[in-house]
Structures are given as structure tokens and as C-alpha cells.
Design a protein around this motif. Structure first.
Motif, PDB file in Angstrom:
ATOM      1  N   ALA A  83      -7.312   0.313  21.028  1.00  0.00           N
ATOM      2  CA  ALA A  83      -8.865   0.254  21.336  1.00  0.00           C
ATOM      3  C   ALA A  83      -8.541   1.182  19.765  1.00  0.00           C
ATOM      4  CB  ALA A  83      -9.062   0.368  22.242  1.00  0.00           C
ATOM      5  N   TYR A  84      -9.923   1.664  19.676  1.00  0.00           N
ATOM      6  CA  TYR A  84     -10.494   2.613  18.168  1.00  0.00           C
ATOM      7  C   TYR A  84     -11.215   3.515  18.468  1.00  0.00           C
ATOM      8  CZ  TYR A  84      -6.903   0.263  15.903  1.00  0.00           C
ATOM      9  OH  TYR A  84      -5.331  -0.849  15.599  1.00  0.00           O
ATOM     10  N   LEU A  85     -11.236   4.765  18.480  1.00  0.00           N
ATOM     11  CA  LEU A  85     -12.237   6.233  18.833  1.00  0.00           C
ATOM     12  C   LEU A  85     -12.551   6.404  17.426  1.00  0.00           C
ATOM     13  CD1 LEU A  85     -11.361   8.121  21.871  1.00  0.00           C
ATOM     14  CD2 LEU A  85     -13.591   6.533  21.948  1.00  0.00           C
ATOM     15  N   VAL A  86     -14.018   6.934  16.620  1.00  0.00           N
ATOM     16  CA  VAL A  86     -14.291   7.345  15.421  1.00  0.00           C
ATOM     17  C   VAL A  86     -13.662   8.859  15.927  1.00  0.00           C
ATOM     18  CG1 VAL A  86     -16.828   7.810  15.942  1.00  0.00           C
ATOM     19  CG2 VAL A  86     -16.312   7.428  14.141  1.00  0.00           C
ATOM     20  N   ASN A  87     -13.634   9.745  15.164  1.00  0.00           N
ATOM     21  CA  ASN A  87     -12.658  10.641  14.729  1.00  0.00           C
ATOM     22  C   ASN A  87     -14.319  11.870  14.387  1.00  0.00           C
ATOM     23  OD1 ASN A  87     -11.897  13.521  15.035  1.00  0.00           O
ATOM     24  ND2 ASN A  87      -9.976  13.100  12.835  1.00  0.00           N
ATOM     25  N   THR A  88     -14.680  12.219  15.627  1.00  0.00           N
ATOM     26  CA  THR A  88     -15.958  13.328  15.021  1.00  0.00           C
ATOM     27  C   THR A  88     -15.824  14.151  14.153  1.00  0.00           C
ATOM     28  OG1 THR A  88     -16.394  14.168  17.215  1.00  0.00           O
ATOM     29  CG2 THR A  88     -17.312  12.490  16.627  1.00  0.00           C
ATOM     30  N   HIS A  89     -15.298  14.878  13.840  1.00  0.00           N
ATOM     31  CA  HIS A  89     -14.346  15.751  12.942  1.00  0.00           C
ATOM     32  C   HIS A  89     -13.808  15.139  11.802  1.00  0.00           C
ATOM     33  CE1 HIS A  89     -11.623  16.473  15.804  1.00  0.00           C
ATOM     34  NE2 HIS A  89     -12.242  16.368  16.674  1.00  0.00           N
ATOM     35  N   PRO A  90     -13.967  14.345  11.147  1.00  0.00           N
ATOM     36  CA  PRO A  90     -12.748  14.091   9.930  1.00  0.00           C
ATOM     37  C   PRO A  90     -13.023  14.822   8.749  1.00  0.00           C
ATOM     38  CG  PRO A  90     -14.928  13.346   9.591  1.00  0.00           C
ATOM     39  CD  PRO A  90     -14.871  13.972  10.863  1.00  0.00           C
ATOM     40  N   GLY A  91     -10.802  15.019   8.568  1.00  0.00           N
ATOM     41  CA  GLY A  91     -10.778  16.423   7.318  1.00  0.00           C
ATOM     42  C   GLY A  91     -10.522  17.196   8.492  1.00  0.00           C
ATOM     43  N   CYS A  92      -9.903  16.879   9.674  1.00  0.00           N
ATOM     44  CA  CYS A  92      -9.357  18.012  10.703  1.00  0.00           C
ATOM     45  C   CYS A  92      -8.633  17.539  10.697  1.00  0.00           C
ATOM     46  CB  CYS A  92     -10.418  18.854  11.996  1.00  0.00           C
ATOM     47  SG  CYS A  92      -9.881  19.831  12.473  1.00  0.00           S
ATOM     48  N   ARG A  93      -7.532  17.912  11.373  1.00  0.00           N
ATOM     49  CA  ARG A  93      -5.865  17.306  11.100  1.00  0.00           C
ATOM     50  C   ARG A  93      -5.579  17.968  12.964  1.00  0.00           C
ATOM     51  NH1 ARG A  93      -3.852  12.613   8.915  1.00  0.00           N
ATOM     52  NH2 ARG A  93      -5.022  12.672   7.002  1.00  0.00           N
ATOM     53  N   HIS A  94      -5.307  17.330  13.709  1.00  0.00           N
ATOM     54  CA  HIS A  94      -4.727  18.045  15.341  1.00  0.00           C
ATOM     55  C   HIS A  94      -4.736  16.464  15.754  1.00  0.00           C
ATOM     56  CE1 HIS A  94      -8.474  17.454  15.396  1.00  0.00           C
ATOM     57  NE2 HIS A  94      -8.728  17.363  17.007  1.00  0.00           N
ATOM     58  N   ASP A  95      -3.336  16.944  16.340  1.00  0.00           N
ATOM     59  CA  ASP A  95      -2.886  16.189  17.551  1.00  0.00           C
ATOM     60  C   ASP A  95      -3.970  16.070  18.924  1.00  0.00           C
ATOM     61  OD1 ASP A  95      -1.046  15.748  16.921  1.00  0.00           O
ATOM     62  OD2 ASP A  95      -0.123  17.164  16.731  1.00  0.00           O
ATOM     63  N   CYS A  96      -4.470  14.832  19.092  1.00  0.00           N
ATOM     64  CA  CYS A  96      -5.182  14.877  20.589  1.00  0.00           C
ATOM     65  C   CYS A  96      -4.789  14.938  21.769  1.00  0.00           C
ATOM     66  CB  CYS A  96      -6.426  13.969  20.025  1.00  0.00           C
ATOM     67  SG  CYS A  96      -7.432  14.886  18.788  1.00  0.00           S
ATOM     68  N   VAL A  97      -5.325  15.088  22.928  1.00  0.00           N
ATOM     69  CA  VAL A  97      -4.168  14.442  23.985  1.00  0.00           C
ATOM     70  C   VAL A  97      -5.671  13.615  24.664  1.00  0.00           C
ATOM     71  CG1 VAL A  97      -4.312  14.857  26.416  1.00  0.00           C
ATOM     72  CG2 VAL A  97      -3.388  16.762  25.101  1.00  0.00           C
ATOM     73  N   PHE A  98      -5.916  12.112  25.107  1.00  0.00           N
ATOM     74  CA  PHE A  98      -6.713  11.419  25.474  1.00  0.00           C
ATOM     75  C   PHE A  98      -6.431  11.156  27.233  1.00  0.00           C
ATOM     76  CE2 PHE A  98      -6.265   9.754  20.722  1.00  0.00           C
ATOM     77  CZ  PHE A  98      -7.126  10.554  20.071  1.00  0.00           C
ATOM     78  N   LEU A  99      -8.259  11.135  27.664  1.00  0.00           N
ATOM     79  CA  LEU A  99      -8.738  11.115  28.863  1.00  0.00           C
ATOM     80  C   LEU A  99      -9.482  10.133  28.497  1.00  0.00           C
ATOM     81  CD1 LEU A  99     -10.016  14.857  29.408  1.00  0.00           C
ATOM     82  CD2 LEU A  99      -7.575  13.635  30.403  1.00  0.00           C
ATOM     83  N   ILE A 100      -8.893   8.565  30.054  1.00  0.00           N
ATOM     84  CA  ILE A 100      -9.096   7.669  29.576  1.00  0.00           C
ATOM     85  C   ILE A 100      -9.341   7.293  31.107  1.00  0.00           C
ATOM     86  CG2 ILE A 100      -8.563   5.064  29.039  1.00  0.00           C
ATOM     87  CD1 ILE A 100      -6.007   6.474  26.525  1.00  0.00           C
ATOM     88  N   CYS A 101     -11.093   6.086  31.405  1.00  0.00           N
ATOM     89  CA  CYS A 101     -11.420   6.220  32.138  1.00  0.00           C
ATOM     90  C   CYS A 101     -10.353   4.275  32.766  1.00  0.00           C
ATOM     91  CB  CYS A 101     -12.149   5.550  32.882  1.00  0.00           C
ATOM     92  SG  CYS A 101     -12.700   5.357  34.681  1.00  0.00           S
ATOM     93  N   ASP A 102      -9.914   4.537  33.606  1.00  0.00           N
ATOM     94  CA  ASP A 102      -9.162   2.842  34.238  1.00  0.00           C
ATOM     95  C   ASP A 102     -10.551   2.185  35.359  1.00  0.00           C
ATOM     96  OD1 ASP A 102      -6.693   3.800  33.512  1.00  0.00           O
ATOM     97  OD2 ASP A 102      -6.603   4.386  35.236  1.00  0.00           O
ATOM     98  N   ASP A 103     -11.499   2.989  35.711  1.00  0.00           N
ATOM     99  CA  ASP A 103     -12.358   2.086  35.774  1.00  0.00           C
ATOM    100  C   ASP A 103     -13.550   1.974  34.618  1.00  0.00           C
ATOM    101  OD1 ASP A 103     -13.861   1.057  37.777  1.00  0.00           O
ATOM    102  OD2 ASP A 103     -15.305   2.560  38.100  1.00  0.00           O
ATOM    103  N   CYS A 104     -14.513   2.915  33.705  1.00  0.00           N
ATOM    104  CA  CYS A 104     -14.992   2.433  33.112  1.00  0.00           C
ATOM    105  C   CYS A 104     -14.533   2.007  31.599  1.00  0.00           C
ATOM    106  CB  CYS A 104     -16.291   3.004  33.411  1.00  0.00           C
ATOM    107  SG  CYS A 104     -16.001   5.192  32.364  1.00  0.00           S
ATOM    108  N   GLY A 105     -13.500   2.756  31.041  1.00  0.00           N
ATOM    109  CA  GLY A 105     -12.911   2.769  30.222  1.00  0.00           C
ATOM    110  C   GLY A 105     -14.154   3.682  29.093  1.00  0.00           C
ATOM    111  N   GLN A 106     -13.931   4.443  29.540  1.00  0.00           N
ATOM    112  CA  GLN A 106     -14.533   5.889  28.789  1.00  0.00           C
ATOM    113  C   GLN A 106     -13.264   6.394  28.251  1.00  0.00           C
ATOM    114  OE1 GLN A 106     -17.348   6.448  28.174  1.00  0.00           O
ATOM    115  NE2 GLN A 106     -16.764   8.397  26.408  1.00  0.00           N
ATOM    116  N   ALA A 107     -13.805   6.917  27.404  1.00  0.00           N
ATOM    117  CA  ALA A 107     -12.783   7.878  26.488  1.00  0.00           C
ATOM    118  C   ALA A 107     -13.119   8.908  25.756  1.00  0.00           C
ATOM    119  CB  ALA A 107     -11.625   6.818  25.974  1.00  0.00           C
TER     120      ALA A 107
END
Length: 154
Positions: free
Chosen positions: A91-115
Motif C-alpha cells: 500500500a502507499y502513503l502520500v509524502n506530505t513533504h515532497p522534495g525532502c529526501r530521507h528514510d522514514c520509520v513507519f508505524l503501522i497499526c495491525d488493527d485499524c491500518g493507520q500508518a
């Protein structure tokens, strides 16, 4: 302590403008279809599949949109840093800060799917360095932490 990036989070029309500028600066075209896919992705409250996005774009355009086309656009968006791919959920998420290059650590909820995500340059830098030590070049850390968000856990 995590090393944080300083970046400005965009939303609404400003996010669309920033995304268009980043894509054009990368030598790509900002077409009506690409804008439609980006707008649909930006409107999603949770990570979305290409099929979800194709359905939404198709409704707006009044005709069926193939998921294959959306996948190609999403792959371009990931390469251009306009979107992030949640590998474990395809699945995909929009990057709300395009142009800023860095590696994210994602937190994903196994119940509701929020990330959500946070930045930790020490952690992702250590992973990149470990990859180089083991002979890999152009290492791109993908870090996903799964569990329960505060709402689902509480």
C-alpha cells in the motif's frame, strides 16, 4: 535520541503544487492522470492500494482506470519521493513533504491500518552503513514497525 529532520508538512492545494514542482524538476511531466492519482492518494486516511486509488480516480473521471496504470504512476511517485510504499501491506502513503529526501520509520497499526512515520537518521544511517559493509550500494532502508496505535491499544 532520534535525529530529526526539519521539514514543512504540506496539505491541500499547496501539497499538490509542491508535488507537481518536484516531479517536473525531476524531468517528468505532471499530467492530469498523475495529478488525479496523487489527489486520490492524498485524500486517503490510511495506506491505500493501487486498486483503491484506481477506483477513486475512475469515479472522478467517469470511466474505469486500470490498476496497472496506477501502479506505474505510484512507482514513479515513490522514485520521485512523492509517495512512500508500505512494503508489508503493498500500500502507499502520500509524502506530505515532497522534495525532502530521507528514510522514514513507519508505524503501522495491525488493527485499524493507520500508518504514521518518524525520522531517525541514526537508525536508518546505521542500516545503510551495514548494507554497504556487506557489499551493497545505493542502500535504501525500509523500516516498518507493526503493532497497535494508541487508539486501538487503549
Amino acid at each position: 535520541m532520534a535525529t530529526q529532520h526539519k521539514h514543512h508538512e504540506h496539505s491541500g492545494d499547496r501539497l499538490i503544487e509542491e508535488a507537481a514542482a518536484v516531479l517536473v524538476d525531476a524531468g517528468e511531466q505532471w499530467t492530469a492522470m498523475r495529478e488525479g492519482v496523487f489527489r486520490a492518494l492524498a485524500a486517503m486516511e490510511r495506506p491505500a492500494s493501487a486498486y483503491d486509488i484506481a477506483e477513486d480516480v475512475g469515479k472522478l473521471r467517469g470511466k474505469r482506470v486500470a490498476a496497472n496504470s496506477v501502479y506505474r504512476i505510484l512507482d514513479l511517485f515513490v522514485r520521485a519521493n512523492l509517495a512512500n510504499r508500505i512494503e508489508s501491506a503493498n500500500a502507499y502513503l502520500v509524502n506530505t513533504h515532497p522534495g525532502c529526501r530521507h528514510d522514514c520509520v513507519f508505524l503501522i497499526c495491525d488493527d485499524c491500518g493507520q500508518a504514521d512515520h518518524f525520522d531517525d537518521d541514526r537508525l536508518t544511517g546505521a542500516l545503510r552503513d551495514a548494507g554497504k559493509v556487506h557489499g551493497f550500494a545505493q542502500v535504501r532502508p525500509v523500516v516498518e514497525l507493526r503493532g497497535l496505535c494508541a487508539d486501538c491499544a487503549g
